[in-house]
Write an enzyme that holds these catalytic residues in place. Structure first.
Site, PDB file in Angstrom:
ATOM      1  N   GLY A  23     -33.621  47.962  37.213  1.00  0.00           N
ATOM      2  CA  GLY A  23     -35.002  47.652  36.872  1.00  0.00           C
ATOM      3  C   GLY A  23     -35.463  48.206  35.538  1.00  0.00           C
ATOM      4  N   SER A  24     -34.549  48.406  34.597  1.00  0.00           N
ATOM      5  CA  SER A  24     -35.005  48.905  33.293  1.00  0.00           C
ATOM      6  C   SER A  24     -35.850  47.851  32.570  1.00  0.00           C
ATOM      7  CB  SER A  24     -33.828  49.342  32.429  1.00  0.00           C
ATOM      8  OG  SER A  24     -33.050  48.250  32.013  1.00  0.00           O
ATOM      9  N   ARG A  75     -29.601  29.339  50.283  1.00  0.00           N
ATOM     10  CA  ARG A  75     -30.296  29.595  49.024  1.00  0.00           C
ATOM     11  C   ARG A  75     -31.717  29.016  49.070  1.00  0.00           C
ATOM     12  NH1 ARG A  75     -27.921  30.899  44.735  1.00  0.00           N
ATOM     13  NH2 ARG A  75     -25.930  30.046  45.414  1.00  0.00           N
ATOM     14  N   MET A 100     -30.080  38.808  40.113  1.00  0.00           N
ATOM     15  CA  MET A 100     -28.723  38.266  40.066  1.00  0.00           C
ATOM     16  C   MET A 100     -28.491  37.165  41.096  1.00  0.00           C
ATOM     17  SD  MET A 100     -27.832  39.954  37.479  1.00  0.00           S
ATOM     18  CE  MET A 100     -26.056  39.841  37.220  1.00  0.00           C
ATOM     19  N   ARG A 101     -29.549  36.445  41.471  1.00  0.00           N
ATOM     20  CA  ARG A 101     -29.425  35.295  42.375  1.00  0.00           C
ATOM     21  C   ARG A 101     -29.900  34.046  41.665  1.00  0.00           C
ATOM     22  NH1 ARG A 101     -26.115  37.294  46.197  1.00  0.00           N
ATOM     23  NH2 ARG A 101     -26.871  39.343  46.823  1.00  0.00           N
ATOM     24  N   ILE A 102     -29.399  32.917  42.122  1.00  0.00           N
ATOM     25  CA  ILE A 102     -29.806  31.630  41.565  1.00  0.00           C
ATOM     26  C   ILE A 102     -30.848  31.018  42.498  1.00  0.00           C
ATOM     27  CG2 ILE A 102     -29.004  29.311  40.977  1.00  0.00           C
ATOM     28  CD1 ILE A 102     -26.210  30.710  40.489  1.00  0.00           C
ATOM     29  N   HIS A 119     -31.177  37.247  29.667  1.00  0.00           N
ATOM     30  CA  HIS A 119     -29.726  37.177  29.859  1.00  0.00           C
ATOM     31  C   HIS A 119     -29.028  37.914  28.716  1.00  0.00           C
ATOM     32  CE1 HIS A 119     -25.948  35.587  31.318  1.00  0.00           C
ATOM     33  NE2 HIS A 119     -25.620  35.353  30.063  1.00  0.00           N
ATOM     34  N   GLU A 152     -32.795  23.908  36.299  1.00  0.00           N
ATOM     35  CA  GLU A 152     -31.956  23.791  37.492  1.00  0.00           C
ATOM     36  C   GLU A 152     -30.491  24.128  37.232  1.00  0.00           C
ATOM     37  OE1 GLU A 152     -32.717  20.409  39.876  1.00  0.00           O
ATOM     38  OE2 GLU A 152     -34.894  20.596  39.663  1.00  0.00           O
ATOM     39  N   VAL A 154     -27.639  26.938  35.669  1.00  0.00           N
ATOM     40  CA  VAL A 154     -27.572  28.395  35.516  1.00  0.00           C
ATOM     41  C   VAL A 154     -27.566  28.786  34.035  1.00  0.00           C
ATOM     42  CG1 VAL A 154     -26.170  30.442  35.981  1.00  0.00           C
ATOM     43  CG2 VAL A 154     -26.342  28.634  37.692  1.00  0.00           C
TER      44      VAL A 154
HETATM   45  C1  GAR Z   1     -29.961  43.130  32.194  1.00  0.00           C
HETATM   46  O1  GAR Z   1     -29.178  43.522  31.109  1.00  0.00           O
HETATM   47  C2  GAR Z   1     -30.046  41.618  32.266  1.00  0.00           C
HETATM   48  O2  GAR Z   1     -29.924  40.995  31.035  1.00  0.00           O
HETATM   49  C3  GAR Z   1     -28.882  41.303  33.148  1.00  0.00           C
HETATM   50  O3  GAR Z   1     -28.856  42.317  34.112  1.00  0.00           O
HETATM   51  C4  GAR Z   1     -29.320  43.516  33.514  1.00  0.00           C
HETATM   52  C5  GAR Z   1     -30.280  44.164  34.478  1.00  0.00           C
HETATM   53  O4  GAR Z   1     -30.692  45.409  34.025  1.00  0.00           O
HETATM   54  N1  GAR Z   1     -29.026  40.005  33.737  1.00  0.00           N
HETATM   55  C6  GAR Z   1     -28.018  39.176  33.931  1.00  0.00           C
HETATM   56  O5  GAR Z   1     -26.858  39.457  33.690  1.00  0.00           O
HETATM   57  C7  GAR Z   1     -28.403  37.831  34.501  1.00  0.00           C
HETATM   58  N2  GAR Z   1     -27.335  36.912  34.403  1.00  0.00           N
HETATM   59  P1  GAR Z   1     -31.993  46.108  34.597  1.00  0.00           P
HETATM   60  O6  GAR Z   1     -31.929  46.013  36.116  1.00  0.00           O
HETATM   61  O7  GAR Z   1     -31.867  47.519  34.139  1.00  0.00           O
HETATM   62  O8  GAR Z   1     -33.185  45.408  34.041  1.00  0.00           O
END
Ligand code: GAR
Length: 219
Positions: A23-24, A75, A100-102, A119, A152, A154
């Site tokens: 969650g940063s 889903r 990290m879910r679609i 991303h 729609e 990814v």
């Molecule tokens: C982030 O770097 C984000 O870009 C990536 O997950 C990380 C989550 O970090 N997202 C993906 O890879 C989506 N395909 P966080 O939980 O510290 O925000």
């Protein structure tokens, strides 16, 4: 079709932030929301219990709910539950901040041009869940960040902003991801604020910024 996302006016746009872990990026949205004065995080939704992002929501006095992926049969039903929670809290946009879910097509249609994802690569290069590792393995000299609307497919929707990050010879996934996240934490709140201000117009694959410009163009 051309649509203007978010809304203009002085009131803040309520958003839901979806997370799966640390969650940063959520924290960057929390930290920026007072200064940017355009969006309000009304709920944080996690697809997993016991993640640090939920503690961050608690510490910021923001409502949070777990919609546990493992408890759903499909889903579609999972995505419907996410949307139901977001709507119950009054959210008008969803921000996927390390989610990290679609989401299902139905969910995307419930929040048309109102779902934003961050991303860790320069899309269309390296979509998917292992973008940083895949960029390193490929041997690229430059990778980066993409903030985009969700459609729609990814990691595919119209691009709101991008910024490059150089790969260093001694980088491993952790060091590269750390520098990428540093940039994410700046770009994502600006994109969400622009959305909330009604400052982003989606025209097919193109996103036009209105009165303000993306951070990348200010340099
Ligand atoms: C982030 O770097 C984000 O870009 C990536 O997950 C990380 C989550 O970090 N997202 C993906 O890879 C989506 N395909 P966080 O939980 O510290 O925000």
């Amino acid at each position: 079709m051309t649509t203007t996302s978010g809304a203009s006016g002085s009131s803040r746009i309520p958003i839901a932030v979806l997370i799966s872990g640390n969650g940063s990026n959520l924290q960057s949205l929390v930290d920026a929301q007072e200064a940017l004065e355009s969006y309000e995080i009304v709920v944080v939704i996690s697809d997993r219990p016991d993640v640090q992002g939920l503690d961050r929501a608690h510490d910021a006095d923001i409502a949070s709910e777990v919609v546990d992926w493992n408890l759903f049969e499909s889903r579609v039903s999972f995505s419907d539950a996410i949307c139901d929670v977001a709507e119950r809290h009054g959210a008008r946009g969803l921000v996927l901040a390390g989610f990290m879910r679609i989401l299902s097509s139905n969910a995307i249609n419930r929040f048309t041009d109102a779902i934003i994802n961050v991303h860790p690569s320069l899309l269309p290069a390296f979509p998917g869940a292992h973008a940083v590792e895949n960029a390193l393995a490929y041997g690229v000299a430059t990778t980066g960040i993409t903030v985009h609307f969700v459609d729609e497919q990814v990691d595919h929707g119209p691009i709101i902003s991008q910024e490059s990050v150089m790969v260093r010879p001694d980088d491993d996934a952790a060091s590269l991801h750390s520098r990428i996240q540093h940039v994410e934490h700046r770009l994502l709140p600006l994109a969400v604020a622009a959305f909330a201000q009604g400052n982003l117009t989606v025209d097919g694959r193109h996103v036009r910024w209105g009165t303000s410009t993306p951070e990348t163009e200010k340099r």
